[in-house]
Design an enzyme around this catalytic site. Structure first.
Site, PDB file in Angstrom:
ATOM      1  N   CYS A 239       0.813  -1.223   0.000  1.00 47.49           N
ATOM      2  CA  CYS A 239       0.000   0.000   0.000  1.00 47.49           C
ATOM      3  C   CYS A 239       0.846   1.272   0.000  1.00 47.49           C
ATOM      4  O   CYS A 239       0.360   2.339  -0.364  1.00 47.49           O
ATOM      5  CB  CYS A 239      -0.952   0.014   1.187  1.00 47.49           C
ATOM      6  SG  CYS A 239      -2.168  -1.314   1.138  1.00 47.49           S
TER       7      CYS A 239
ATOM      8  N   GLN B  72      -5.116  -8.794   6.082  1.00 47.91           N
ATOM      9  CA  GLN B  72      -5.328  -7.436   6.579  1.00 47.91           C
ATOM     10  C   GLN B  72      -6.611  -7.344   7.408  1.00 47.91           C
ATOM     11  O   GLN B  72      -6.715  -6.554   8.344  1.00 47.91           O
ATOM     12  CB  GLN B  72      -5.380  -6.450   5.413  1.00 47.91           C
ATOM     13  CG  GLN B  72      -6.476  -6.734   4.410  1.00 47.91           C
ATOM     14  CD  GLN B  72      -6.535  -5.685   3.312  1.00 47.91           C
ATOM     15  OE1 GLN B  72      -6.087  -4.563   3.479  1.00 47.91           O
ATOM     16  NE2 GLN B  72      -7.098  -6.054   2.171  1.00 47.91           N
TER      17      GLN B  72
ATOM     18  N   ARG C  68     -19.848   9.014   0.612  1.00 47.16           N
ATOM     19  CA  ARG C  68     -21.240   8.597   0.791  1.00 47.16           C
ATOM     20  C   ARG C  68     -21.935   9.482   1.826  1.00 47.16           C
ATOM     21  O   ARG C  68     -21.350   9.831   2.848  1.00 47.16           O
ATOM     22  CB  ARG C  68     -21.308   7.140   1.284  1.00 47.16           C
ATOM     23  CG  ARG C  68     -20.716   6.128   0.322  1.00 47.16           C
ATOM     24  CD  ARG C  68     -21.008   4.701   0.794  1.00 47.16           C
ATOM     25  NE  ARG C  68     -20.411   3.716  -0.109  1.00 47.16           N
ATOM     26  CZ  ARG C  68     -19.438   2.893   0.233  1.00 47.16           C
ATOM     27  NH1 ARG C  68     -18.940   2.922   1.447  1.00 47.16           N
ATOM     28  NH2 ARG C  68     -18.962   2.025  -0.643  1.00 47.16           N
ATOM     29  N   GLU C  69     -23.177   9.797   1.533  1.00 50.31           N
ATOM     30  CA  GLU C  69     -24.058  10.401   2.545  1.00 50.31           C
ATOM     31  C   GLU C  69     -24.621   9.243   3.349  1.00 50.31           C
ATOM     32  O   GLU C  69     -25.592   8.609   2.951  1.00 50.31           O
ATOM     33  CB  GLU C  69     -25.186  11.192   1.868  1.00 50.31           C
ATOM     34  CG  GLU C  69     -24.717  12.433   1.133  1.00 50.31           C
ATOM     35  CD  GLU C  69     -24.486  13.625   2.049  1.00 50.31           C
ATOM     36  OE1 GLU C  69     -24.617  13.466   3.288  1.00 50.31           O
ATOM     37  OE2 GLU C  69     -24.162  14.712   1.530  1.00 50.31           O
TER      38      GLU C  69
ATOM     39  N   SER D 299     -11.313   1.057   4.128  1.00 44.99           N
ATOM     40  CA  SER D 299     -11.019   1.900   2.964  1.00 44.99           C
ATOM     41  C   SER D 299     -11.774   1.384   1.749  1.00 44.99           C
ATOM     42  O   SER D 299     -12.069   0.197   1.643  1.00 44.99           O
ATOM     43  CB  SER D 299      -9.516   1.896   2.686  1.00 44.99           C
ATOM     44  OG  SER D 299      -9.044   0.569   2.526  1.00 44.99           O
TER      45      SER D 299
ATOM     46  N   HIS E 171      -8.879   4.138  -1.431  1.00 42.94           N
ATOM     47  CA  HIS E 171      -7.486   3.700  -1.248  1.00 42.94           C
ATOM     48  C   HIS E 171      -7.066   2.942  -2.497  1.00 42.94           C
ATOM     49  O   HIS E 171      -7.162   1.722  -2.572  1.00 42.94           O
ATOM     50  CB  HIS E 171      -7.410   2.807  -0.006  1.00 42.94           C
ATOM     51  CG  HIS E 171      -6.084   2.156   0.228  1.00 42.94           C
ATOM     52  ND1 HIS E 171      -4.888   2.641  -0.282  1.00 42.94           N
ATOM     53  CD2 HIS E 171      -5.755   1.036   0.941  1.00 42.94           C
ATOM     54  CE1 HIS E 171      -3.896   1.848   0.102  1.00 42.94           C
ATOM     55  NE2 HIS E 171      -4.397   0.871   0.835  1.00 42.94           N
TER      56      HIS E 171
ATOM     57  N   CYS F 295       0.162   2.226   6.708  1.00 47.36           N
ATOM     58  CA  CYS F 295       0.454   0.810   6.932  1.00 47.36           C
ATOM     59  C   CYS F 295       0.575   0.102   5.588  1.00 47.36           C
ATOM     60  O   CYS F 295      -0.049   0.494   4.601  1.00 47.36           O
ATOM     61  CB  CYS F 295      -0.640   0.177   7.782  1.00 47.36           C
ATOM     62  SG  CYS F 295      -2.308   0.347   7.118  1.00 47.36           S
TER      63      CYS F 295
ATOM     64  N   GLY G  53       1.500  -3.932   3.546  1.00 52.09           N
ATOM     65  CA  GLY G  53       1.670  -5.371   3.636  1.00 52.09           C
ATOM     66  C   GLY G  53       3.089  -5.733   4.053  1.00 52.09           C
ATOM     67  O   GLY G  53       4.039  -5.030   3.735  1.00 52.09           O
TER      68      GLY G  53
END
Length: 384
Positions: free
Chosen positions: A91, A159, A214-215, A239, A340, A370, A372
């Protein structure tokens, strides 16, 4: 003789396209080309005078295979003299790309490098590369290794497990994570409506804004099923899968003079540390402590932080351990709201951090995430 410095001259990103959204059918090379074209067009450096293109990308199969950094540059119609290389620190891949670019500049071996990343998660789902060799008899990258199994046994490298372990260890309740997630969406929507992202986003066709926000409400999030039986991690506190690209232009002092460029920031510190790979997502905590020692700074010097919201439990544990103010952390929302895009996230966060430092006139900003393998990069920018 003063130490050579690495300067950021520009930083851009595409909007984030939600899974199966506006960017779902875009080839990875074209999505990466989009930000590279913008960087070259905006900065007046002849395209054949770039020294390298370093891109982060994860799951480099199919349209993301074959050194996507090089392919993106060529798909942008730019000079075929310029090479590219693709890095994978999971990531943190494009944050690491910035570190490699800065190290090349500071070593004196290069003057102009683009660091960035691209990920098309709609077409190449997360973990595709981990599973790609199953037809060849390899279930995953770990089992079958005598050294790995002697050390870690058959514990799943997940994860989702890690996010749950962190929530449990730091006593972070599901409701607290959902409140954190809701605030991420609120901040992201507010920043978008206020136009805070307008300078950093290069619209892709008709898509001008991140389409991942998002609402939502605490009531809606409470209805979501946990990802693991008996757990508290849900999709709502995770994410978002998305499609995006991002890029940062890193140059030397000589390049600033040669091309009459104005630096926007100096890379004041960069380091990377690691922790237990089964816990996987805890490394930003020791990595931040290490960066403070190494840089001689304290978190009191840092005006803004971007820490990737892989899962709500990750930044929440970091905030608990460091005592850093939440109101100065991910101030415009994080990955729970804004997505992400794996290999593109590092320079995406750096682009947002730089622009917000300029907007607030903050001298120092810190970025960590963070990764992997239980790793975490830390970069500190100084606004100029």
């Amino acid at each position: 003789m003063s130490t050579p410095q690495a300067y950021i001259v520009d930083a851009v990103r595409s909007p984030t396209g939600r899974r199966r959204g506006s960017l779902a059918q875009v080839h990875g090379a074209d999505l990466g080309a989009h930000v590279l074209k913008a960087i070259v067009e905006r900065n007046g450096i002849p395209d054949n005078e770039y020294d390298d293109v370093i891109f982060g990308c994860v799951d480099t199969i199919g349209p993301l295979a074959g050194d996507i950094a090089r392919t993106c540059w060529l798909a942008a119609g730019l000079s075929d003299e310029v090479p590219g290389t693709t890095v994978d620190r999971q990531c943190g891949s494009s944050q690491q790309a910035v570190h490699f670019a800065a190290q090349a500049i500071m070593s004196g071996t290069m003057d102009v490098v683009v660091a960035g990343g691209v990920q098309t998660m709609s077409s190449i789902p997360i973990s595709s590369a981990m599973l790609a060799a199953q037809p060849l008899g390899f279930d995953n990258p770990f089992s079958g290794s005598t050294g790995w199994q002697a050390r870690y046994g058959d514990v799943p490298v997940s994860q989702f497990n890690s996010a749950q372990m962190i929530a449990d260890k730091w006593n972070i309740s599901r409701q607290a994570m959902e409140e954190f997630a809701l605030e991420s969406h609120r901040r992201g929507i507010a920043a978008t409506q206020a136009g805070y992202f307008d300078r950093e986003i290069v619209p892709f066709g008709d898509l001008k804004y991140d389409e991942t926000m998002r609402e939502t409400s605490l009531e809606k999030m409470a209805e979501l099923a946990a990802l693991m039986e008996g757990g508290t991690i849900t999709a709502g506190v995770s994410s978002q899968t998305c499609d995006a690209s991002s890029a940062v232009l890193v140059v030397s002092e000589a390049a600033l003079k040669r091309y009459n460029l104005t630096p926007r920031a100096r890379i004041a510190h960069m380091s990377v540390r690691a922790a237990d790979p089964i816990w996987m997502l805890t490394a930003p905590i020791p990595a931040t402590e290490y960066a403070m020692k190494k840089s001689g700074m304290s978190l009191n010097d840092i005006g803004l932080v971007e820490i990737n919201e892989a899962f709500a439990s990750v930044p929440m544990a970091w905030l608990q351990e460091t005592g850093y103010p939440y109101e100065q952390t991910n101030v415009n929302g994080g990955a729970i709201a804004l997505g992400h895009p794996l290999g593109a996230t590092g320079t995406k966060l750096m682009t947002t951090l730089l622009h917000e430092m300029e907007r607030r006139n903050v001298r120092y900003g810190l970025q960590t995430m963070c990764e992997g393998g239980g790793q975490a990069n830390v970069t500190i920018l100084e606004k100029l």
